[in-house]
Design a protein around this motif. Structure first.
Motif, PDB file in Angstrom:
ATOM      1  N   TYR A  99       0.837  -1.197   0.000  1.00 54.16           N
ATOM      2  CA  TYR A  99       0.000   0.000   0.000  1.00 54.16           C
ATOM      3  C   TYR A  99       0.872   1.247   0.000  1.00 54.16           C
ATOM      4  O   TYR A  99       0.656   2.182  -0.779  1.00 54.16           O
ATOM      5  CB  TYR A  99      -0.925  -0.012   1.218  1.00 54.16           C
ATOM      6  CG  TYR A  99      -1.511   1.333   1.539  1.00 54.16           C
ATOM      7  CD1 TYR A  99      -2.557   1.862   0.782  1.00 54.16           C
ATOM      8  CD2 TYR A  99      -1.018   2.100   2.592  1.00 54.16           C
ATOM      9  CE1 TYR A  99      -3.094   3.106   1.070  1.00 54.16           C
ATOM     10  CE2 TYR A  99      -1.552   3.338   2.890  1.00 54.16           C
ATOM     11  CZ  TYR A  99      -2.581   3.837   2.126  1.00 54.16           C
ATOM     12  OH  TYR A  99      -3.105   5.077   2.407  1.00 54.16           O
ATOM     13  N   VAL A 126      -7.516  -0.176  -0.840  1.00 56.54           N
ATOM     14  CA  VAL A 126      -7.575   0.826   0.218  1.00 56.54           C
ATOM     15  C   VAL A 126      -8.071   2.139  -0.377  1.00 56.54           C
ATOM     16  O   VAL A 126      -7.571   2.573  -1.414  1.00 56.54           O
ATOM     17  CB  VAL A 126      -6.192   1.053   0.872  1.00 56.54           C
ATOM     18  CG1 VAL A 126      -6.292   2.050   2.018  1.00 56.54           C
ATOM     19  CG2 VAL A 126      -5.585  -0.255   1.344  1.00 56.54           C
ATOM     20  N   ALA A 139     -10.478  -0.455   3.920  1.00 57.16           N
ATOM     21  CA  ALA A 139      -9.503  -1.363   3.318  1.00 57.16           C
ATOM     22  C   ALA A 139     -10.075  -2.766   3.385  1.00 57.16           C
ATOM     23  O   ALA A 139     -10.767  -3.117   4.346  1.00 57.16           O
ATOM     24  CB  ALA A 139      -8.184  -1.302   4.078  1.00 57.16           C
TER      25      ALA A 139
END
Length: 155
Positions: A99, A126, A139
């Protein structure tokens, strides 16, 4: 600049250590942690659907975090909203590094280290947004969503 952005995001994550305790793909801990007020509710999608549990915890800073827990006892999604973004490294667990790389790429393309971000990877999705004092996000691990559930059900 990339290293500086990573350092900045890591510092923000560490500064918010009062927040998340469970990680996507791991068992929930809010109900047992005692570090935040929490409630638990079972939501059923339909009469034939497999139930999942939503653990809600209000953190000391006022941020509400919801953990979506599958029948296996594993957190497959999380949402948050409140005055601060929770510690995403803790909340996302092993998915955080991927991420962070994707967010750093987005910020480099925009020329800014701030603003909303949407990361769609095969292992995790996310979405973050909001503004100072009112942050929101969610998420989830697409492969772990219960059958019949869509991302629209994660609120």
């Amino acid at each position: 600049m990339k290293i500086r952005l990573q350092g900045l995001l890591a510092a923000v994550a560490l500064a918010n250590c009062l927040s998340a305790h469970a990680a996507l793909g791991a068992g929930p801990t809010y109900a047992a942690s005692g570090s935040a007020s929490s409630t638990q509710a079972v939501r059923r999608m339909s009469a034939s659907a497999v139930p999942y549990t939503v653990n809600e915890a209000t953190l000391a800073d006022g941020t509400l975090v919801r953990e979506y827990v599958g029948q296996s006892g594993i957190v497959f999604a999380a949402t948050w909203h409140g005055p601060h973004t929770p510690d995403l490294s803790s909340l996302m667990g092993s998915h955080f590094a991927g991420y962070l790389d994707a967010v750093n790429q987005q910020h480099a393309q925009r020329g800014s280290a701030f603003g909303p971000a949407t990361v769609q990877r095969s292992d995790v999705v996310v979405e973050t947004g909001g503004h100072m004092g009112a942050y929101v996000g969610r998420a989830w691990v697409p492969a772990d969503l219960p059958a019949g559930m869509s991302s629209d059900d994660i609120q």
